[in-house]
Design an enzyme around this catalytic site. Structure first.
Site, mmCIF file in Angstrom:
data_model
loop_
_atom_site.group_PDB
_atom_site.id
_atom_site.type_symbol
_atom_site.label_atom_id
_atom_site.label_comp_id
_atom_site.label_asym_id
_atom_site.label_seq_id
_atom_site.Cartn_x
_atom_site.Cartn_y
_atom_site.Cartn_z
ATOM 1 N N GLU A 21 0.843 -1.207 0.000
ATOM 2 C CA GLU A 21 0.000 0.000 0.000
ATOM 3 C C GLU A 21 0.873 1.250 0.000
ATOM 4 O O GLU A 21 1.874 1.328 0.713
ATOM 5 C CB GLU A 21 -0.906 0.032 1.240
ATOM 6 C CG GLU A 21 -1.793 1.269 1.240
ATOM 7 C CD GLU A 21 -2.564 1.475 2.545
ATOM 8 O OE1 GLU A 21 -3.580 0.799 2.733
ATOM 9 O OE2 GLU A 21 -2.127 2.323 3.357
ATOM 10 N N LYS A 26 2.660 14.594 -0.064
ATOM 11 C CA LYS A 26 2.145 15.970 -0.038
ATOM 12 C C LYS A 26 2.820 16.887 -1.061
ATOM 13 O O LYS A 26 2.273 17.896 -1.445
ATOM 14 C CB LYS A 26 2.351 16.562 1.356
ATOM 15 C CG LYS A 26 1.461 15.922 2.414
ATOM 16 C CD LYS A 26 1.311 16.841 3.632
ATOM 17 C CE LYS A 26 0.345 16.272 4.638
ATOM 18 N NZ LYS A 26 0.932 15.147 5.418
ATOM 19 N N HIS A 81 -8.114 2.814 -3.896
ATOM 20 C CA HIS A 81 -9.066 2.950 -2.784
ATOM 21 C C HIS A 81 -10.082 4.015 -3.176
ATOM 22 O O HIS A 81 -9.729 5.008 -3.837
ATOM 23 C CB HIS A 81 -8.365 3.428 -1.506
ATOM 24 C CG HIS A 81 -7.425 2.439 -0.914
ATOM 25 N ND1 HIS A 81 -7.131 2.411 0.430
ATOM 26 C CD2 HIS A 81 -6.702 1.428 -1.466
ATOM 27 C CE1 HIS A 81 -6.273 1.436 0.678
ATOM 28 N NE2 HIS A 81 -5.985 0.827 -0.469
ATOM 29 N N TYR A 130 -22.988 3.254 3.765
ATOM 30 C CA TYR A 130 -22.009 2.226 4.122
ATOM 31 C C TYR A 130 -21.199 1.838 2.882
ATOM 32 O O TYR A 130 -21.651 2.017 1.750
ATOM 33 C CB TYR A 130 -22.712 0.977 4.661
ATOM 34 C CG TYR A 130 -23.570 1.235 5.867
ATOM 35 C CD1 TYR A 130 -23.001 1.707 7.050
ATOM 36 C CD2 TYR A 130 -24.943 1.003 5.829
ATOM 37 C CE1 TYR A 130 -23.793 1.946 8.174
ATOM 38 C CE2 TYR A 130 -25.733 1.230 6.942
ATOM 39 C CZ TYR A 130 -25.158 1.710 8.113
ATOM 40 O OH TYR A 130 -25.928 1.950 9.206
HETATM 41 P P1 FAD Z 1 -18.365 -0.057 6.469
HETATM 42 O O1 FAD Z 1 -18.145 -1.469 6.105
HETATM 43 O O2 FAD Z 1 -19.449 0.683 5.779
HETATM 44 O O3 FAD Z 1 -18.602 0.006 8.032
HETATM 45 C C1 FAD Z 1 -18.620 1.245 8.719
HETATM 46 C C2 FAD Z 1 -19.453 1.129 9.982
HETATM 47 O O4 FAD Z 1 -20.825 0.938 9.622
HETATM 48 C C3 FAD Z 1 -19.062 -0.065 10.857
HETATM 49 O O5 FAD Z 1 -19.237 0.317 12.192
HETATM 50 C C4 FAD Z 1 -20.079 -1.113 10.470
HETATM 51 O O6 FAD Z 1 -20.303 -2.038 11.506
HETATM 52 C C5 FAD Z 1 -21.312 -0.244 10.211
HETATM 53 N N1 FAD Z 1 -22.235 -0.886 9.252
HETATM 54 C C6 FAD Z 1 -21.911 -1.406 8.041
HETATM 55 N N2 FAD Z 1 -23.021 -1.923 7.452
HETATM 56 C C7 FAD Z 1 -24.058 -1.708 8.315
HETATM 57 C C8 FAD Z 1 -25.448 -2.001 8.297
HETATM 58 N N3 FAD Z 1 -25.995 -2.662 7.267
HETATM 59 N N4 FAD Z 1 -26.205 -1.629 9.359
HETATM 60 C C9 FAD Z 1 -25.654 -0.982 10.417
HETATM 61 N N5 FAD Z 1 -24.326 -0.671 10.492
HETATM 62 C C10 FAD Z 1 -23.553 -1.031 9.468
HETATM 63 N N6 FAD Z 1 -10.104 5.368 4.860
HETATM 64 C C11 FAD Z 1 -9.922 6.392 3.998
HETATM 65 O O7 FAD Z 1 -10.453 7.488 4.198
HETATM 66 N N7 FAD Z 1 -9.143 6.232 2.871
HETATM 67 C C12 FAD Z 1 -8.550 5.049 2.574
HETATM 68 O O8 FAD Z 1 -7.863 4.935 1.555
HETATM 69 C C13 FAD Z 1 -8.730 3.954 3.476
HETATM 70 N N8 FAD Z 1 -8.169 2.744 3.236
HETATM 71 C C14 FAD Z 1 -8.419 1.707 4.078
HETATM 72 C C15 FAD Z 1 -7.872 0.434 3.783
HETATM 73 C C16 FAD Z 1 -8.107 -0.638 4.636
HETATM 74 C C17 FAD Z 1 -7.520 -1.990 4.283
HETATM 75 C C18 FAD Z 1 -8.872 -0.467 5.817
HETATM 76 C C19 FAD Z 1 -9.096 -1.627 6.751
HETATM 77 C C20 FAD Z 1 -9.408 0.767 6.126
HETATM 78 C C21 FAD Z 1 -9.189 1.858 5.266
HETATM 79 N N9 FAD Z 1 -9.728 3.119 5.524
HETATM 80 C C22 FAD Z 1 -9.531 4.164 4.641
HETATM 81 C C23 FAD Z 1 -10.473 3.348 6.767
HETATM 82 C C24 FAD Z 1 -11.973 3.125 6.619
HETATM 83 O O9 FAD Z 1 -12.504 4.017 5.674
HETATM 84 C C25 FAD Z 1 -12.600 3.363 7.990
HETATM 85 O O10 FAD Z 1 -12.165 2.364 8.886
HETATM 86 C C26 FAD Z 1 -14.102 3.529 8.034
HETATM 87 O O11 FAD Z 1 -14.451 4.028 9.304
HETATM 88 C C27 FAD Z 1 -14.878 2.237 7.803
HETATM 89 O O12 FAD Z 1 -14.874 1.914 6.482
HETATM 90 P P2 FAD Z 1 -15.526 0.552 5.934
HETATM 91 O O13 FAD Z 1 -15.368 0.581 4.490
HETATM 92 O O14 FAD Z 1 -15.025 -0.593 6.688
HETATM 93 O O15 FAD Z 1 -17.064 0.842 6.318
#
Ligand code: FAD
Length: 314
Positions: A21, A26, A81, A130
């Protein structure tokens, strides 16, 4: 080519695969330095590289540009991403179009980190709520053109520490069209392997790619553990604490810890290791050397690995 296809090919060949990754730097000089580093890291034989997306679409132009250069100039299979929070839908459409035009066929679909100034993330009016919604949207617009990765959390994410609930939400993302999972970094292999078992029991069969954070300095190690709120095994603290003021010693001890962790993951049913490089090459390269995963030109990644139990692991 789709990442999941490449992972399948590596698994069928009975060899572990790796990926890196990177994040958009900047400054213009930083970008050029990173391109040079990407070029050099090409020799380490990554199955793919990925480029992060700034929350709310910050620096999104640079992410798209880096994806284009990595994919079409350096010939690296690239995953972009893409988050769906706190920004207009048009930015998502533009980014997908640019990725498509660059020959990029892999997207990591995310909800997005909360913007720094706000404690909690709030869905924008009429926007996506989500990551699952983004997965569905990409599938509706592009069919099977993109392989779509989603994020997994063995120890909870920033706004949800309930890992069973997160596994249910992970299943929804996969059922919506996600084809591989990249996890948040962690240091506790036991917790990860237990989570992996539960993920499989929940019927999630797509490749699970653990996120590995090499250790550069003691300060950064502690900051990242605090930031992700992941558990640090007692043995790790006992090994790192005494040398915390000696950066070279921290790197050596950290390298041994990370190498042991990777060996346990590979022996425990994982076939692919994803490195959070922090845009640096050295620590990742050292870990790969110790794992005997640096390809030589004659037989890339085909050396026998004594600590692998067998071929064909999930
Ligand atoms: P989701 O899967 O949508 O989950 C978010 C929250 O919503 C969780 O609490 C989940 O339990 C809840 N949720 C999901 N579905 C439902 C439902 N049906 N009903 C109720 N609640 C629900 N962030 C950035 O800004 N840029 C990046 O490039 C980036 N890269 C990342 C790469 C990796 C490998 C990881 C692990 C994280 C990365 N992140 C990045 C961070 C990520 O965006 C955050 O952790 C964010 O808060 C959650 O994203 P998610 O896609 O897992 O969200």
């Amino acid at each position: 080519m789709h990442i999941s296809e490449r992972l399948r090919a590596a698994e069928e060949a009975g060899r572990p695969s790796i990926s890196f990754e990177f994040f958009p730097p900047k400054t213009a000089q930083g970008v050029q330095n990173l391109y040079d580093r990407m070029d050099r890291m090409h020799d380490l034989g990554p199955t793919f590289i990925d480029v992060t997306w700034g929350a709310g679409g910050r620096h999104s132009g640079l992410t798209c540009e880096m994806v284009k250069v990595a994919q079409s100039v350096y010939g690296l299979e690239t995953c972009m991403h893409l988050t769906c929070t706190d920004m207009e839908k048009s930015k998502i459409d533009d980014a997908l179009k640019e990725a498509y035009n660059s020959g990029c066929t892999n997207i990591l679909a995310l909800r997005g980190d909360p913007p720094r100034e706000n404690e909690k993330w709030v869905a924008s009016q009429g926007g996506f709520q989500y990551a699952r919604d983004l997965v569905k949207y990409i599938r509706s617009q592009y069919g099977d053109h993109f392989d779509i990765g989603v994020a997994g959390y063995s120890e909870g994410c920033d706004d949800n520490k309930n890992t069973d609930e997160l596994i249910r939400h992970l299943k929804e993302k996969v059922d919506a069209g996600g084809t591989f999972v990249i996890t948040q970094m962690f240091y506790d292999t036991d917790i990860f392997l237990d989570w992996l078992r539960k993920v499989r029991e929940a019927g999630i069969t797509v490749p699970i790619i653990p996120g590995i954070m090499p250790i550069h300095t003691y300060g950064a190690f502690i900051r990242r553990a605090n930031w992700t709120e992941c558990n640090v095994p007692k043995a790790w603290m006992e090994a790192l604490e005494p040398v915390k003021n000696d950066d070279a010693a921290v790197r050596d001890v950290g390298r041994e810890l990370i190498v042991e962790m990777c060996k346990r993951l590979l022996a425990g049913g994982i076939n692919h290791l994803h490195f959070y490089t922090m845009n640096l090459a050295q620590a990742t390269r050292m870990v790969l050397e110790d794992l005997n995963l640096v390809p030589d030109l004659e037989s890339p990644l085909e050396k026998p690995l004594p600590w692998r139990p067998s071929k064909g692991l999930k």
